[in-house]
Design an enzyme around this catalytic site. Sequence first.
Site, PDB file in Angstrom:
ATOM      1  N   PHE A  89      12.014  -9.566 -46.676  1.00 47.43           N
ATOM      2  CA  PHE A  89      11.525  -8.193 -46.564  1.00 47.43           C
ATOM      3  C   PHE A  89      11.692  -7.745 -45.128  1.00 47.43           C
ATOM      4  O   PHE A  89      11.489  -8.522 -44.190  1.00 47.43           O
ATOM      5  CB  PHE A  89      10.064  -8.103 -46.998  1.00 47.43           C
ATOM      6  CG  PHE A  89       9.536  -6.702 -47.038  1.00 47.43           C
ATOM      7  CD1 PHE A  89      10.018  -5.788 -47.963  1.00 47.43           C
ATOM      8  CD2 PHE A  89       8.574  -6.280 -46.135  1.00 47.43           C
ATOM      9  CE1 PHE A  89       9.541  -4.487 -47.999  1.00 47.43           C
ATOM     10  CE2 PHE A  89       8.087  -4.982 -46.157  1.00 47.43           C
ATOM     11  CZ  PHE A  89       8.579  -4.075 -47.090  1.00 47.43           C
ATOM     12  N   ASP A 160       6.621 -16.832 -41.163  1.00 44.01           N
ATOM     13  CA  ASP A 160       6.289 -15.649 -41.946  1.00 44.01           C
ATOM     14  C   ASP A 160       5.779 -16.163 -43.282  1.00 44.01           C
ATOM     15  O   ASP A 160       6.556 -16.511 -44.172  1.00 44.01           O
ATOM     16  CB  ASP A 160       7.518 -14.752 -42.122  1.00 44.01           C
ATOM     17  CG  ASP A 160       7.209 -13.475 -42.898  1.00 44.01           C
ATOM     18  OD1 ASP A 160       6.194 -13.436 -43.615  1.00 44.01           O
ATOM     19  OD2 ASP A 160       8.001 -12.520 -42.811  1.00 44.01           O
ATOM     20  N   GLN A 186      -1.286  -7.405 -48.687  1.00 45.06           N
ATOM     21  CA  GLN A 186      -0.876  -6.149 -49.326  1.00 45.06           C
ATOM     22  C   GLN A 186      -1.125  -6.233 -50.831  1.00 45.06           C
ATOM     23  O   GLN A 186      -1.310  -7.320 -51.381  1.00 45.06           O
ATOM     24  CB  GLN A 186       0.604  -5.891 -48.989  1.00 45.06           C
ATOM     25  CG  GLN A 186       1.233  -4.666 -49.605  1.00 45.06           C
ATOM     26  CD  GLN A 186       1.876  -4.956 -50.957  1.00 45.06           C
ATOM     27  OE1 GLN A 186       2.135  -6.102 -51.317  1.00 45.06           O
ATOM     28  NE2 GLN A 186       2.111  -3.901 -51.711  1.00 45.06           N
ATOM     29  N   LYS A 189       0.295  -8.999 -53.066  1.00 47.96           N
ATOM     30  CA  LYS A 189       0.296 -10.364 -52.569  1.00 47.96           C
ATOM     31  C   LYS A 189      -0.657 -11.262 -53.343  1.00 47.96           C
ATOM     32  O   LYS A 189      -1.442 -10.817 -54.177  1.00 47.96           O
ATOM     33  CB  LYS A 189      -0.025 -10.383 -51.076  1.00 47.96           C
ATOM     34  CG  LYS A 189       1.025  -9.690 -50.213  1.00 47.96           C
ATOM     35  CD  LYS A 189       2.398 -10.336 -50.356  1.00 47.96           C
ATOM     36  CE  LYS A 189       3.414  -9.791 -49.351  1.00 47.96           C
ATOM     37  NZ  LYS A 189       3.758  -8.379 -49.594  1.00 47.96           N
ATOM     38  N   ARG A 235      -7.500  -4.302 -35.777  1.00 48.85           N
ATOM     39  CA  ARG A 235      -8.705  -4.935 -36.313  1.00 48.85           C
ATOM     40  C   ARG A 235      -8.856  -4.671 -37.809  1.00 48.85           C
ATOM     41  O   ARG A 235      -8.691  -3.545 -38.279  1.00 48.85           O
ATOM     42  CB  ARG A 235      -9.950  -4.413 -35.583  1.00 48.85           C
ATOM     43  CG  ARG A 235     -10.018  -4.749 -34.102  1.00 48.85           C
ATOM     44  CD  ARG A 235     -11.352  -4.311 -33.506  1.00 48.85           C
ATOM     45  NE  ARG A 235     -11.543  -2.867 -33.602  1.00 48.85           N
ATOM     46  CZ  ARG A 235     -11.279  -2.001 -32.629  1.00 48.85           C
ATOM     47  NH1 ARG A 235     -10.792  -2.422 -31.469  1.00 48.85           N
ATOM     48  NH2 ARG A 235     -11.490  -0.714 -32.783  1.00 48.85           N
TER      49      ARG A 235
END
Length: 387
Positions: A89, A160, A186, A189, A235
């Site tokens: 990606f 990654d 995300q 995921k 954050r």
Amino acid sequence: MSGNRKPLELPQWPQYGDDERDGLIRALEQGQWWRMGGSEVDSFEREFGEFHGSPYTLAVTNGTHALELALQVLGVGPGTEVIVPAFTFISSSQAAQRLGAVAVPVDVDPETYCIDVAAVEAAITPRTKAIMPVHMAGHFPDMDALEKLSAASGVPLIQDAAHGHGGAWQGKRVGELGSVAAFSFQNGKLMTAGEGGAVTFPDRETYEEAFLRHSCGRPRTDRKYFHQTSGSNFRMNEFSAAVLRAQLRRYPSQLATREQRAPLLSSLLARIPGVVPQTHDPRVTSHPHYMAMFRVPGLAEEKRNALVDDLIERGLPAFVAFRAIYRSDGFWESGAPDETVEDVARRCPNTEAINNDTIWLHHRTLLGSEEQMHQVAEIVADALASA
């Protein structure tokens, strides 16, 4: 397919329940909704780190920011290069390019779809600041060989691990492999709060620098706006952390189910003429199985795309493979190597093939029953025959 078969109803994603609801209420009622005042982010970092064998974990806004932050604390910036797999990606390359570095794509292994170690070695220059192996679909590249290359060259690795939650190489979890790793939460995921990310660190010094940079360069206890480094606001908020704590608790069971279903589905797909599943290296001792990936070698990209559309119509969460990063216009906007698209393509023949003929099924497929694995294979076989 047989007309007697019941409709395929695979588990939905994301999965959630009372744990997530309770976590959101807990975060709400604590009265502090950002990490500097609440406790959810701190707790999630501790629990996620323990699960991955990492001594230091930092929760951030998303997986792309996790990569960018990790690269920055490794010294990546203008005038440097980062070696990335050509098949991934595009966040893998864009994180480096956003820092002003040049992303150097190299070819991948034709069976695991992970970065090729020999190609990495050939691409190292005096400007190389980091090597980024991607745990593609939950699989690991040859980490033994990469670690030896890293030690010999002095170029650090950054994993990654956007697909790598709960993964292990030869019994070592991601956080035990001695290198920085970046995760994504995300929506699609393996664990999710819609968005979110995390970085694990093997040492306190790198972690502390990352903490500063993820909070605008401001120390935890600062009350006078004394910003010690440059940085940004990466954050994570308390609500996302509360959801992710619940997601982490349910994760081991999901991982175990996928580990059971993946070999079955892979063996069934392998029996279909023309289908070649992604290879499973036995040194990967815990495989997250973010995707069930397979190739149909020789299938042109246009026909592959049509086949994916057909699979979706038949009820499968099917997707085309990631486009080779050098075949997206965004890759060339900044921080690209001094080559043409075709120059890169010539040295990445495996990526070229995978770009055209690979299909993947979302990991929720592997949360289905054994009977459903047979149904999935039947659907793929029937659609391929029709194509």
